[in-house]
Design a protein around this motif. Structure first.
Motif, PDB file in Angstrom:
ATOM      1  N   PHE A  82       0.902  -1.083  -0.073  1.00 41.02           N
ATOM      2  CA  PHE A  82       0.131   0.093   0.028  1.00 41.02           C
ATOM      3  C   PHE A  82       1.030   1.138  -0.125  1.00 41.02           C
ATOM      4  CE2 PHE A  82       0.726   1.677   4.103  1.00 41.02           C
ATOM      5  CZ  PHE A  82       1.124   0.683   5.088  1.00 41.02           C
ATOM      6  N   GLN A  83       0.376   2.508  -0.259  1.00 41.98           N
ATOM      7  CA  GLN A  83       1.105   3.615  -0.201  1.00 41.98           C
ATOM      8  C   GLN A  83       0.220   4.777   0.410  1.00 41.98           C
ATOM      9  OE1 GLN A  83       3.328   4.752  -3.620  1.00 41.98           O
ATOM     10  NE2 GLN A  83       3.569   6.674  -2.972  1.00 41.98           N
ATOM     11  N   CYS A  84      -0.729   5.228  -0.263  1.00 37.75           N
ATOM     12  CA  CYS A  84      -1.712   6.548   0.074  1.00 37.75           C
ATOM     13  C   CYS A  84      -2.747   5.932   1.210  1.00 37.75           C
ATOM     14  CB  CYS A  84      -2.178   7.189  -1.053  1.00 37.75           C
ATOM     15  SG  CYS A  84      -3.529   6.254  -1.897  1.00 37.75           S
ATOM     16  N   ARG A  85      -3.179   4.866   0.888  1.00 40.37           N
ATOM     17  CA  ARG A  85      -4.468   4.472   2.083  1.00 40.37           C
ATOM     18  C   ARG A  85      -5.688   5.204   1.454  1.00 40.37           C
ATOM     19  NH1 ARG A  85      -2.088   0.748   5.928  1.00 40.37           N
ATOM     20  NH2 ARG A  85      -4.250   0.360   6.476  1.00 40.37           N
ATOM     21  N   GLY A  87      -7.075   5.778  -1.948  1.00 42.22           N
ATOM     22  CA  GLY A  87      -7.715   5.309  -3.260  1.00 42.22           C
ATOM     23  C   GLY A  87      -7.156   6.193  -4.297  1.00 42.22           C
ATOM     24  N   SER A  88      -5.802   6.705  -4.265  1.00 44.22           N
ATOM     25  CA  SER A  88      -5.387   7.622  -5.033  1.00 44.22           C
ATOM     26  C   SER A  88      -3.938   7.064  -5.731  1.00 44.22           C
ATOM     27  CB  SER A  88      -5.151   8.954  -4.665  1.00 44.22           C
ATOM     28  OG  SER A  88      -4.310   9.123  -3.541  1.00 44.22           O
ATOM     29  N   CYS A  89      -3.612   6.061  -5.554  1.00 37.41           N
ATOM     30  CA  CYS A  89      -2.545   5.510  -6.375  1.00 37.41           C
ATOM     31  C   CYS A  89      -2.857   4.126  -6.565  1.00 37.41           C
ATOM     32  CB  CYS A  89      -1.253   5.242  -5.319  1.00 37.41           C
ATOM     33  SG  CYS A  89      -1.236   4.096  -3.919  1.00 37.41           S
ATOM     34  N   CYS A  92      -1.911  -0.894  -3.970  1.00 39.28           N
ATOM     35  CA  CYS A  92      -2.726  -1.745  -3.185  1.00 39.28           C
ATOM     36  C   CYS A  92      -3.599  -2.538  -3.981  1.00 39.28           C
ATOM     37  CB  CYS A  92      -3.550  -1.063  -2.231  1.00 39.28           C
ATOM     38  SG  CYS A  92      -4.955  -0.109  -2.711  1.00 39.28           S
ATOM     39  N   LEU A 121      -8.994  -1.304  -5.625  1.00 40.37           N
ATOM     40  CA  LEU A 121      -7.855  -0.676  -4.641  1.00 40.37           C
ATOM     41  C   LEU A 121      -8.314  -1.313  -3.339  1.00 40.37           C
ATOM     42  CD1 LEU A 121      -8.126   2.879  -6.009  1.00 40.37           C
ATOM     43  CD2 LEU A 121      -6.220   1.056  -6.556  1.00 40.37           C
ATOM     44  N   CYS A 123      -7.553  -0.731  -0.438  1.00 37.61           N
ATOM     45  CA  CYS A 123      -7.670   0.339   0.929  1.00 37.61           C
ATOM     46  C   CYS A 123      -8.824   0.813   0.832  1.00 37.61           C
ATOM     47  CB  CYS A 123      -6.234   1.376   0.573  1.00 37.61           C
ATOM     48  SG  CYS A 123      -6.609   2.384  -0.518  1.00 37.61           S
TER      49      CYS A 123
HETATM   50  S1  FES Z   1      -2.872   2.397  -1.232  1.00 36.95           S
HETATM   51 FE1  FES Z   1      -3.146   3.931  -2.750  1.00 36.95          FE
HETATM   52  S2  FES Z   1      -4.953   3.568  -3.604  1.00 36.95           S
HETATM   53 FE2  FES Z   1      -4.706   2.090  -2.115  1.00 36.95          FE
END
Ligand code: FES
Length: 152
Positions: A82-85, A87-89, A92, A121, A123
């Motif tokens: 994961f990264q942003c958690r 919904g914007s990358c 995940c 996604l 997250c």
């Molecule tokens: S961690 Fe970035 S969209 Fe889910």
């Protein structure tokens, strides 16, 4: 004076709360590659179930319908990327193979990727059917990696 406001729940959340947990069968994309399997194999999950795989590679977990798939995985000591958690990358991303799972927020994937490719996604995604099969760790897929690098 403090005023306590009632919790506001969406209709979908209210319905989901009343339903038993979903059964989520997951398979890590890296394991597919390492075993020479293909994402499109009809018997992908049967092969995974028959193989002697680690919990990090394949398994079945109970998932609260109000909890994101990523959070459920973490509660089960799984380390999904994961990264942003929010919904914007694409870090995940998982691929939904069977069942239903809806994203509350999707600021990254295009409709075709969600509807045709089954991308989700994790997250922001919650299970919506009694049984769900997903391939997690899909950021390792060439297509998803390219999308992550070239979009946004
Ligand atoms: S961690 Fe970035 S969209 Fe889910």
């Amino acid at each position: 004076m403090d005023i306590e406001l009632p919790a506001v729940r969406s209709h979908a959340e209210s319905e989901a709360e009343d339903r038993p947990p979903s059964t989520v069968e997951y398979l890590d994309y890296r394991t597919i590659e390492e075993n020479g399997w293909d994402l499109e194999d009809d018997d992908l999950f049967e092969k995974a179930a028959a193989a002697d795989l680690e919990k990090s590679e394949y398994g079945v977990i109970e998932a609260d319908r109000n909890e994101s798939l990523l959070r459920t995985a973490e509660e089960n000591d799984l380390k999904w990327p994961f990264q942003c958690r929010s919904g914007s990358c694409a870090m995940c991303t998982a691929v939904l193979k069977e069942g239903e799972a809806e994203m509350d927020v999707n600021l990254f994937l295009e409709d075709e990727e969600v509807e045709e490719r089954g991308m989700r996604l994790t997250c922001t995604c919650r299970p919506r059917s009694d049984e769900v099969r997903i391939v997690c760790g899909a950021i390792r897929m060439e297509y998803v990696r390219d999308v992550a690098q070239n979009r946004g």
